[in-house]
Scaffold this motif. Structure first.
Motif, PDB file in Angstrom:
ATOM      1  N   ALA A  18       0.826  -1.210   0.000  1.00 21.53           N
ATOM      2  CA  ALA A  18       0.000   0.000   0.000  1.00 21.53           C
ATOM      3  C   ALA A  18       0.858   1.256   0.000  1.00 21.53           C
ATOM      4  CB  ALA A  18      -0.943  -0.002   1.194  1.00 21.53           C
ATOM      5  N   ARG A  19       1.963   1.204   0.717  1.00 23.38           N
ATOM      6  CA  ARG A  19       2.813   2.389   0.813  1.00 23.38           C
ATOM      7  C   ARG A  19       3.413   2.764  -0.550  1.00 23.38           C
ATOM      8  NH1 ARG A  19       4.528   5.585   5.045  1.00 23.38           N
ATOM      9  NH2 ARG A  19       2.482   4.857   5.807  1.00 23.38           N
TER      10      ARG A  19
ATOM     11  N   CYS B 287      -8.068  -1.950  11.781  1.00 25.08           N
ATOM     12  CA  CYS B 287      -7.317  -0.696  11.738  1.00 25.08           C
ATOM     13  C   CYS B 287      -6.188  -0.780  10.718  1.00 25.08           C
ATOM     14  CB  CYS B 287      -6.752  -0.373  13.122  1.00 25.08           C
ATOM     15  SG  CYS B 287      -5.761   1.128  13.178  1.00 25.08           S
ATOM     16  N   LEU B 288      -5.448  -1.876  10.717  1.00 25.13           N
ATOM     17  CA  LEU B 288      -4.333  -2.024   9.787  1.00 25.13           C
ATOM     18  C   LEU B 288      -4.820  -2.046   8.343  1.00 25.13           C
ATOM     19  CD1 LEU B 288      -2.206  -4.628  11.770  1.00 25.13           C
ATOM     20  CD2 LEU B 288      -1.731  -2.196  11.463  1.00 25.13           C
ATOM     21  N   GLU B 289      -5.963  -2.680   8.104  1.00 25.02           N
ATOM     22  CA  GLU B 289      -6.527  -2.613   6.756  1.00 25.02           C
ATOM     23  C   GLU B 289      -6.898  -1.169   6.414  1.00 25.02           C
ATOM     24  OE1 GLU B 289     -10.213  -4.040   3.898  1.00 25.02           O
ATOM     25  OE2 GLU B 289      -9.970  -5.036   5.843  1.00 25.02           O
ATOM     26  N   GLY B 290      -7.495  -0.462   7.383  1.00 18.50           N
ATOM     27  CA  GLY B 290      -7.848   0.931   7.153  1.00 18.50           C
ATOM     28  C   GLY B 290      -6.641   1.781   6.798  1.00 18.50           C
ATOM     29  N   MET B 291      -5.510   1.523   7.451  1.00 21.14           N
ATOM     30  CA  MET B 291      -4.281   2.248   7.143  1.00 21.14           C
ATOM     31  C   MET B 291      -3.822   1.962   5.716  1.00 21.14           C
ATOM     32  SD  MET B 291      -2.467   1.581  10.839  1.00 21.14           S
ATOM     33  CE  MET B 291      -0.809   1.984  10.293  1.00 21.14           C
ATOM     34  N   CYS B 292      -3.977   0.710   5.294  1.00 18.25           N
ATOM     35  CA  CYS B 292      -3.644   0.359   3.908  1.00 18.25           C
ATOM     36  C   CYS B 292      -4.531   1.134   2.929  1.00 18.25           C
ATOM     37  CB  CYS B 292      -3.819  -1.137   3.678  1.00 18.25           C
ATOM     38  SG  CYS B 292      -2.634  -2.205   4.522  1.00 18.25           S
ATOM     39  N   ARG B 293      -5.844   1.168   3.222  1.00 19.65           N
ATOM     40  CA  ARG B 293      -6.775   1.885   2.345  1.00 19.65           C
ATOM     41  C   ARG B 293      -6.426   3.372   2.283  1.00 19.65           C
ATOM     42  NH1 ARG B 293      -8.794  -2.316  -0.397  1.00 19.65           N
ATOM     43  NH2 ARG B 293      -9.577  -3.936   1.020  1.00 19.65           N
ATOM     44  N   LEU B 294      -6.005   3.914   3.408  1.00 23.56           N
ATOM     45  CA  LEU B 294      -5.631   5.323   3.453  1.00 23.56           C
ATOM     46  C   LEU B 294      -4.421   5.584   2.565  1.00 23.56           C
ATOM     47  CD1 LEU B 294      -6.279   8.048   4.759  1.00 23.56           C
ATOM     48  CD2 LEU B 294      -4.801   7.406   6.672  1.00 23.56           C
ATOM     49  N   ASP B 295      -3.424   4.707   2.637  1.00 25.84           N
ATOM     50  CA  ASP B 295      -2.236   4.859   1.796  1.00 25.84           C
ATOM     51  C   ASP B 295      -2.569   4.722   0.314  1.00 25.84           C
ATOM     52  OD1 ASP B 295      -0.383   5.446   3.730  1.00 25.84           O
ATOM     53  OD2 ASP B 295       0.346   3.391   3.962  1.00 25.84           O
ATOM     54  N   LEU B 296      -3.578   3.929  -0.005  1.00 27.41           N
ATOM     55  CA  LEU B 296      -3.984   3.750  -1.405  1.00 27.41           C
ATOM     56  C   LEU B 296      -4.868   4.887  -1.898  1.00 27.41           C
ATOM     57  CD1 LEU B 296      -4.785  -0.086  -1.518  1.00 27.41           C
ATOM     58  CD2 LEU B 296      -2.792   1.077  -2.504  1.00 27.41           C
ATOM     59  N   GLY B 297      -5.206   5.831  -1.018  1.00 26.36           N
ATOM     60  CA  GLY B 297      -6.056   6.947  -1.415  1.00 26.36           C
ATOM     61  C   GLY B 297      -7.535   6.636  -1.379  1.00 26.36           C
TER      62      GLY B 297
ATOM     63  N   ALA C  36     -12.738   7.158   1.763  1.00 29.30           N
ATOM     64  CA  ALA C  36     -14.043   6.794   2.324  1.00 29.30           C
ATOM     65  C   ALA C  36     -13.995   5.396   2.929  1.00 29.30           C
ATOM     66  CB  ALA C  36     -15.113   6.866   1.241  1.00 29.30           C
ATOM     67  N   ARG C  37     -13.369   4.472   2.234  1.00 29.30           N
ATOM     68  CA  ARG C  37     -13.271   3.098   2.734  1.00 29.30           C
ATOM     69  C   ARG C  37     -12.395   3.055   3.983  1.00 29.30           C
ATOM     70  NH1 ARG C  37     -12.131  -1.963  -1.358  1.00 29.30           N
ATOM     71  NH2 ARG C  37     -12.784  -3.646   0.048  1.00 29.30           N
ATOM     72  N   ALA C  38     -11.313   3.830   3.970  1.00 31.03           N
ATOM     73  CA  ALA C  38     -10.433   3.892   5.126  1.00 31.03           C
ATOM     74  C   ALA C  38     -11.173   4.447   6.339  1.00 31.03           C
ATOM     75  CB  ALA C  38      -9.222   4.764   4.814  1.00 31.03           C
ATOM     76  N   GLN C  39     -11.940   5.508   6.137  1.00 26.79           N
ATOM     77  CA  GLN C  39     -12.667   6.113   7.252  1.00 26.79           C
ATOM     78  C   GLN C  39     -13.656   5.124   7.862  1.00 26.79           C
ATOM     79  OE1 GLN C  39     -14.518   9.896   6.408  1.00 26.79           O
ATOM     80  NE2 GLN C  39     -15.755   9.864   8.267  1.00 26.79           N
ATOM     81  N   LYS C  40     -14.340   4.386   7.022  1.00 23.67           N
ATOM     82  CA  LYS C  40     -15.309   3.412   7.518  1.00 23.67           C
ATOM     83  C   LYS C  40     -14.627   2.332   8.354  1.00 23.67           C
ATOM     84  CE  LYS C  40     -18.970   0.275   5.925  1.00 23.67           C
ATOM     85  NZ  LYS C  40     -19.700  -0.235   4.732  1.00 23.67           N
ATOM     86  N   LEU C  41     -13.508   1.823   7.874  1.00 26.10           N
ATOM     87  CA  LEU C  41     -12.783   0.772   8.584  1.00 26.10           C
ATOM     88  C   LEU C  41     -12.198   1.285   9.895  1.00 26.10           C
ATOM     89  CD1 LEU C  41     -10.995  -0.815   5.523  1.00 26.10           C
ATOM     90  CD2 LEU C  41     -12.499  -2.069   7.077  1.00 26.10           C
ATOM     91  N   LEU C  42     -11.606   2.468   9.851  1.00 24.82           N
ATOM     92  CA  LEU C  42     -10.980   3.024  11.052  1.00 24.82           C
ATOM     93  C   LEU C  42     -12.019   3.375  12.109  1.00 24.82           C
ATOM     94  CD1 LEU C  42      -8.351   5.190   9.179  1.00 24.82           C
ATOM     95  CD2 LEU C  42      -7.835   3.212  10.630  1.00 24.82           C
TER      96      LEU C  42
END
Length: 239
Positions: A92-93, A133-143, A146-152
């Motif tokens: 993701a990074r 949370c770790l999945e959410g961080m991955c989604r955040l790095d991928l841009g 919305a998906r990251a916010q939901k997971l986090l």
């Protein structure tokens, strides 16, 4: 085992050069003694640090090497889940969405197979909230804001009191995800909750550093309602 633990403590305290030195020493010891369990743990730590240092390719390499060692001792599912989500963070990074998705799926498949009496204590933190949370961080790095916010947001709700430091980190990432999604109010609320945890005694250099990042991003919205007050609160805590 003590040396890799010292490396993690240094990493958590923001002493990255010292952490890398301890991790390298632990990894050398693991290789010298053919200790695949120690190698798996140390490489997992090294992967997490590499992600934070924005060394995504290095993180992927560490995670994949850790998985090779894990196979040698037939590691239980909690270990394979942790190493898979570590690999996902590396992918993701560097923006590799396909590889990230594959690694995330593998992490959840392994995690869903349940606990084992062979699970090492260094995987004990990997509950449902943390993996989310770790999945959410991955989604955040991928841009994928919305998906990251939901997971986090889900992770923050799921996390128990015993893991308040992890919850504090999650709230920091939630604040950033909300900002990227244009939800300033949600970002402010998440930041206030993170500050409340710190005021309640939760101590973590990483959480404080995360608040500094949140501060800089929130500052771009300083005219929005409630932002000025929370910026003042952050400065009072991280000065």
């Amino acid at each position: 085992m003590l040396t890799t633990s010292l490396g993690w403590y240094c990493y958590d305290a923001g002493l990255q050069a010292q952490a890398r030195s301890y991790f390298a020493e632990a990894w050398n010891a693991a290789n010298f003694t053919a200790d695949d369990v120690l190698a798996s743990r140390t490489l997992s730590n090294m992967c997490r640090q590499a992600v934070d240092l924005n060394k995504g390719r290095e993180a992927v390499r560490f995670a994949q090497l850790a998985q090779t060692h894990a196979k040698q001792w037939q590691a239980p599912h909690r270990v394979t889940a942790l190493l898979a989500i570590r690999e996902a963070q590396g992918h993701a990074r560097i923006g590799d969405a396909v590889s990230t998705e594959n690694a995330i799926r593998q992490a959840w498949r392994s995690w869903s197979r349940g606990e084992s009496d062979r699970d090492p204590d260094w995987t004990g933190f990997l509950n449902q909230a943390e993996l989310t949370c770790l999945e959410g961080m991955c989604r955040l790095d991928l841009g994928q804001a919305a998906r990251a916010q939901k997971l986090l947001a889900r992770s923050e709700i799921l996390q128990d009191v015993a893991h308040s430091r992890n919850r504090g980190m999650c709230l920091g990432y939630l604040s950033i995800a909300a900002l990227k999604g244009g939800d300033v109010d949600r970002s402010v609320a998440a930041t206030k909750e993170s500050l409340r945890l710190i005021e309640g005694g939760m101590s973590s250099t990483r959480a404080v550093n995360q608040l500094k990042i949140v501060h800089d991003k929130l500052a771009l919205h300083h005219r929005s309602s409630g932002v000025g007050d929370v910026l003042d609160q952050i400065r009072a805590k991280v000065a």
